[in-house]
Structure formats: structure tokens, C-alpha cells
Design a protein around this motif. Structure first.
Motif, PDB file in Angstrom:
ATOM      1  N   VAL A 141      -6.962  11.392  -4.171  1.00  0.00           N
ATOM      2  CA  VAL A 141      -8.016  10.335  -4.216  1.00  0.00           C
ATOM      3  C   VAL A 141      -7.602   9.072  -4.766  1.00  0.00           C
ATOM      4  N   TRP A 142      -6.818   8.926  -5.814  1.00  0.00           N
ATOM      5  CA  TRP A 142      -6.397   7.819  -6.177  1.00  0.00           C
ATOM      6  C   TRP A 142      -5.481   6.969  -5.365  1.00  0.00           C
ATOM      7  N   GLY A 143      -4.575   7.869  -4.747  1.00  0.00           N
ATOM      8  CA  GLY A 143      -3.404   7.180  -3.969  1.00  0.00           C
ATOM      9  C   GLY A 143      -4.066   6.725  -2.842  1.00  0.00           C
ATOM     10  N   LEU A 202       4.132   5.532  -5.320  1.00  0.00           N
ATOM     11  CA  LEU A 202       4.676   5.587  -6.571  1.00  0.00           C
ATOM     12  C   LEU A 202       3.383   6.115  -7.484  1.00  0.00           C
ATOM     13  N   LEU A 203       2.256   5.678  -7.417  1.00  0.00           N
ATOM     14  CA  LEU A 203       1.151   6.140  -8.087  1.00  0.00           C
ATOM     15  C   LEU A 203       0.990   7.791  -8.019  1.00  0.00           C
ATOM     16  N   VAL A 204       0.983   8.184  -6.815  1.00  0.00           N
ATOM     17  CA  VAL A 204       1.001   9.587  -6.392  1.00  0.00           C
ATOM     18  C   VAL A 204       2.035  10.284  -7.148  1.00  0.00           C
ATOM     19  N   PHE A 205       2.920   9.870  -6.954  1.00  0.00           N
ATOM     20  CA  PHE A 205       4.494  10.750  -7.493  1.00  0.00           C
ATOM     21  C   PHE A 205       4.186  10.837  -8.672  1.00  0.00           C
ATOM     22  N   TRP A 206       3.699   9.778  -9.557  1.00  0.00           N
ATOM     23  CA  TRP A 206       3.638   9.827 -10.868  1.00  0.00           C
ATOM     24  C   TRP A 206       2.690  10.673 -11.509  1.00  0.00           C
ATOM     25  N   SER A 216       0.728  -1.439   0.072  1.00  0.00           N
ATOM     26  CA  SER A 216       0.133  -0.056  -0.069  1.00  0.00           C
ATOM     27  C   SER A 216       0.896   1.222  -0.009  1.00  0.00           C
ATOM     28  N   ILE A 217       2.052   1.172   0.637  1.00  0.00           N
ATOM     29  CA  ILE A 217       2.765   2.363   0.823  1.00  0.00           C
ATOM     30  C   ILE A 217       3.659   2.800  -0.423  1.00  0.00           C
TER      31      ILE A 217
END
Length: 491
Positions: free
Chosen positions: A450-452, A431-435, A425-426
Motif C-alpha cells: 500500500v505504501w509502496g 527502497l521503502l518497500v524493501f525497508w 518512483s521506482i
């Protein structure tokens, strides 16, 4: 306003704050717990003021006022949702405090690593904090730069203000750690509230009182008194801003780390109640400040200039303007040095000590002190990007920290949570939020936070169900919390 007025105010503040920090020195500062947690002996009043000054930084009178200037009354709803989220401290505050005393935690990421019986969880949470908190610290430095530059009409440069805030934060942090920061925070919080309230009273009076000010808004800027207002606040924008802010007290380690510091459960309750009162008053002040700027200075290039322009206007006497400027600077410095302390303790405890097992307390403390100025310099370099709209940037930084929330909640309330689930999860959510933040991508119109959070929840639950939980550690951890809460309710 002349630069001499501004420099005189800064000099007076720096002297008083340094004396306060020096007087706070204590024998316990020679240990990690003493230096970074105030030896877990912070009183309720000091904790409340310190918590307030740490949370309400350059974000409020510059960021929230600027957000009001840009988006209208929706900014008030945004900030009130944050105050609602702070009520989670009623649930999690006692739990953090109990396990912190029992297991000797210094950082929230250390707590996660121990609870899930895997040091990799602590490292992952630590790296997440290091990546996403540096921009938030930079926001504070930028706030001081914009403030001093705007109030002096460019006579004092943005860089000068940012450098000054960086130096002050380093000095106050190094003097005696959290105890120094807490004492200076208490002084700064009082200055913040009194000066800001006085200034907004003067400004509102100069615009014809509350009735006259809102009549002007209704006549000349009617969109600012409704939602979505002048077009800034769509539903997706509002959700993307408020979700990270709602979980701020859990996701941001410089805030959750403070839950280890009160000397007693009663002190923690006093901290929370004091903060809620402070926060409600300061929220109303900041929003009124933004509305006043809409009337007095329509058409500014960015909302972050609203406060500097008002403070240097004829509506605010120079002495009051300088006092408010000092209060804002003090708040920004408070947040920076709190972040510096937290990140240096996280790096030392959860990265350095893991990479070099067997390091003693004194060595860890030395490394932590060395890391402090490094964090400050990194934040300063990021601040030089001069990105606009401080409120939005603050939330963007907090969006990345949302990915640790599922693991924190699971630590206290779900025995089936596993290290693999926490790591997935972390790392996956981070990585998703960073991208998303790096590319500016908005999937289905929703922001990165929201997505993170959604992806982190799914990964934590899904992977945990597919892997083995550390049953003995979970039982030890959660049973201690249950017994401690029952014991304190019985007192």
C-alpha cells in the motif's frame, strides 16, 4: 502415501515433460527474441495454457488452499479481485504487443527505458525485478518441498523436493527457452486442471457432498464462511494482500513479458479468455480444497500443509493423489522457469548490455543462458529459509514490484511522464518497500504494498511535473499505439 508412489509419478512427469520440451526446439532459438519470446509467434491456445500455468503455481492448491484454511471465505474474495485485475490485459495487452513489435522490446524494463529515453530507467526497473522476484521463485521451490515432504510423511525431505524442482526448471529452460517452457506449460496446465478438479470432486463427495461439507463448516467452523472469519482477514490485511495481486499482470515482468509473445491480436484475446476461464475454475477448486482440509484436519501447524495432508488421506486414491501432486509440481516448475527466463533476459538486456554497450545478440543470448542457473540457485538458497504461508509470501514479493506500475501506466497514457519521475518512483518506492518488508514495519497499520504504490505514484507525478518530458519519444511511442489500435479496430 509411500515414497515409491511419489517417485514413480515424478519420473513419468519428468520424462514426458522433457520429451515435450525437446520436441519444441526451433531454429529461432538462436536469437534473443527467439529464445526468450518464442519468436513472437505463440498461438492463442498455447499462450492461454502457458499464461495459466505460469500464474497459477504452487500458490494455488498449496498457497490459496492454505490461505482458505487460515482465513476462510475471505481468501475467495482475495483471489477473485486478482481475476478482476487481469482484465487490465484488455487495455494494456494490445499496447504492449504493438510497441513490442515496433521497437523490438524483449523485456518490460527495456520498454520503460526506451519510452522515457533514459537507460537508467531500464536498469532501475531491472534491479527491482531481480530483487523482488527471487523470493517469489523461492516460494515455488518451497511449495514443492512442502508437498513432497507432507505427502510422504517426511520420507522425502523438504530439501530433496526443492532440489528436484530446481533441476527440472533449469533443464526445461535451457532446452529451448520460452518455446520449451510454453509447450511444457501447456501440458502442465491441462494436468493441473483435470487432476485438481477430479480430486476435489472425490474429496467433497467423501465429506458428504457440497451440502454436507458446508453444513459441517456451518456447524463446527462457522467463522470460516464469513468475513473477517476466524480472525485472519482484517480490512488492512485484506487490502495489503489484494492490492499487489490486483496489479499482478502489470507489475510482475514474467507475466507482462508474455504480452510480447502472441503472433497476433486475435491470439492475445484468446489467451486472455482462456486464462479467465481456467483461473475461475481453479480458484473454486483451491478454495473448496481449503475448506475440506478445515473439516478433515483442523489444527494443522500451518495452512501450507492442508493440501499434502488431503492428498495423502483416504479421501483421495493414491493414483489421483500422485497425479495432483505432479500437477502442482508442474505448475511450480512452470512459474520458476518463467521467472528464470525473464530475470536472465532482464539482466542481460537491461544490466549487462547497458554496462557493456555494443554487445551483439549472440553474446547477450550466451550471457542469458549462463545467468539462468544462477537465478535458480539463488531461489533455492532463499527457499531453504522455509518461511511459512506461501500465499502471504507470494504477495509480499509482488508488493515490491508494484513500484513500477505508475511508470508503466504513464508510459502509455501520460505524455508528461519523465525519466526523472520514473527513476524517483521506482527507486524511492522500492527502497521503502524493501525497508518495510525487512523490518516488518506497518505504518498506520498498512502493508508495504500500500505504501509502496502510494509513494511511487506521488513521486512519479510530482517529479515528472517538475522536470522536462521526452516529448519526441513520447509522441512517437503513443502515436504508434493509437494508430495501431485504430488499424486493428478497423479490421
Amino acid at each position: 502415501m509411500t515414497a515409491n508412489w511419489i517417485w514413480a509419478g515424478v519420473a513419468i512427469y519428468a520424462v514426458f515433460a522433457f520429451i515435450t520440451a525437446w520436441l519444441s526446439r526451433h531454429d529461432a532459438q538462436g536469437t534473443m527474441v527467439g529464445y526468450f519470446l518464442g519468436d513472437r509467434q505463440m498461438g492463442g491456445f498455447a499462450s492461454a495454457l502457458s499464461y495459466s500455468a505460469t500464474t497459477y503455481s504452487a500458490f494455488m492448491l498449496i498457497g490459496l488452499a492454505g490461505l482458505t484454511y487460515r482465513g476462510g471465505v475471505g481468501a475467495l474474495g482475495f483471489e477473485l479481485i486478482y481475476l478482476c485485475g487481469v482484465s487490465m490485459v484488455l487495455v494494456f495487452g494490445p499496447r504492449f504487443w504493438l510497441v513490442g513489435k515496433k521497437f523490438g522490446y524483449v523485456t518490460p524494463s527495456e520498454m520503460l527505458g526506451h519510452r522515457y529515453a533514459h537507460r537508467g530507467v531500464a536498469v532501475a526497473a531491472a534491479l527491482c525485478s531481480l530483487v523482488f522476484l527471487i523470493p517469489y521463485a523461492a516460494v515455488q521451490l518451497a511449495g514443492v518441498g512442502y508437498l513432497m515432504s507432507g505427502m510422504s510423511d517426511g520420507a522425502i525431505g523438504f530439501t530433496t523436493g526443492a532440489v528436484l524442482a530446481t533441476v527440472l526448471a533449469i533443464v526445461f529452460s535451457l532446452v529451448s527457452g520460452l518455446r520449451s517452457v510454453a509447450w511444457t506449460d501447456s501440458l502442465q496446465a491441462i494436468v493441473m486442471l483435470i487432476t485438481a478438479t477430479l480430486a476435489v470432486v472425490l474429496v467433497v463427495h467423501g465429506l458428504g457432498g457440497l451440502g454436507g461439507m458446508f453444513a459441517s463448516l456451518q456447524q463446527d467452523h462457522p467463522g470460516f464462511l464469513s468475513v473477517p472469519g476466524p480472525g485472519f482477514f482484517s480490512f488492512n490485511t485484506f487490502l495489503g494482500l489484494t492490492l499487489p495481486w490486483f496489479f499482478f499482470c502489470l507489475s510482475n515482468p514474467q507475466v507482462s513479458q508474455r504480452l510480447y509473445t502472441p503472433r497476433s491480436m486475435a491470439s492475445m484475446r484468446q489467451m486472455l479468455m482462456g486464462f479467465m476461464v481456467f483461473g475461475f475454475i481453479y480458484t473454486l477448486v483451491a478454495v473448496l480444497w481449503g475448506f475440506a482440509a478445515v473439516i478433515k484436519f483442523p489444527g494443522l501447524a500451518t495452512g501450507d500443509l492442508a493440501t499434502p495432508r488431503l492428498l495423502s488421506s483416504e479421501l483421495v486414491p493414491p493414483v489421483v493423489g500422485v497425479a495432483v501432486m505432479v500437477g502442482i509440481m508442474a505448475a511450480a516448475v512452470s512459474t520458476i522457469d518463467s521467472i528464470m527466463l525473464t530475470l536472465s533476459s532482464i539482466f542481460t538486456r537491461d544490466v549487462y548490455a547497458v554496462a557493456k554497450p555494443g554487445t551483439g545478440d549472440r553474446e547477450q543470448l550466451l550471457v542469458g543462458k549462463i545467468v539462468l542457473p544462477v537465478v535458480a540457485v539463488l531461489a533455492y538458497l532463499f527457499a531453504q529459509l522455509k518461511l511459512n504461508l506461501i500465499a502471504v509470501l507470494s504477495v509480499a514479493a509482488s508488493a515490491g514490484l508494484l513500484v513500477v506500475v505508475p511508470a508503466i501506466i504513464g508510459a502509455f497514457f501520460w505524455r508528461r511522464g519523465t525519466a526523472a519521475g520514473a527513476l524517483a518512483s521506482i527507486i524511492g518506492g522500492g527502497l521503502l518497500v524493501f525497508w518495510l518488508q525487512l523490518t516488518g514495519t506497518r505504518l498506520l497499520g498498512q502493508g508495504a504494498g500500500v505504501w509502496g504504490l502510494a509513494v511511487s505514484v506521488l513521486l512519479f507525478v510530482g517529479v515528472s511535473l517538475a522536470t522536462r518530458a521526452p516529448a519526441e519519444r513520447a509522441r512517437e511511442f503513443m502515436d504508434h499505439v493509437r494508430e495501431g489500435l485504430a488499424r486493428h479496430r478497423a479490421i
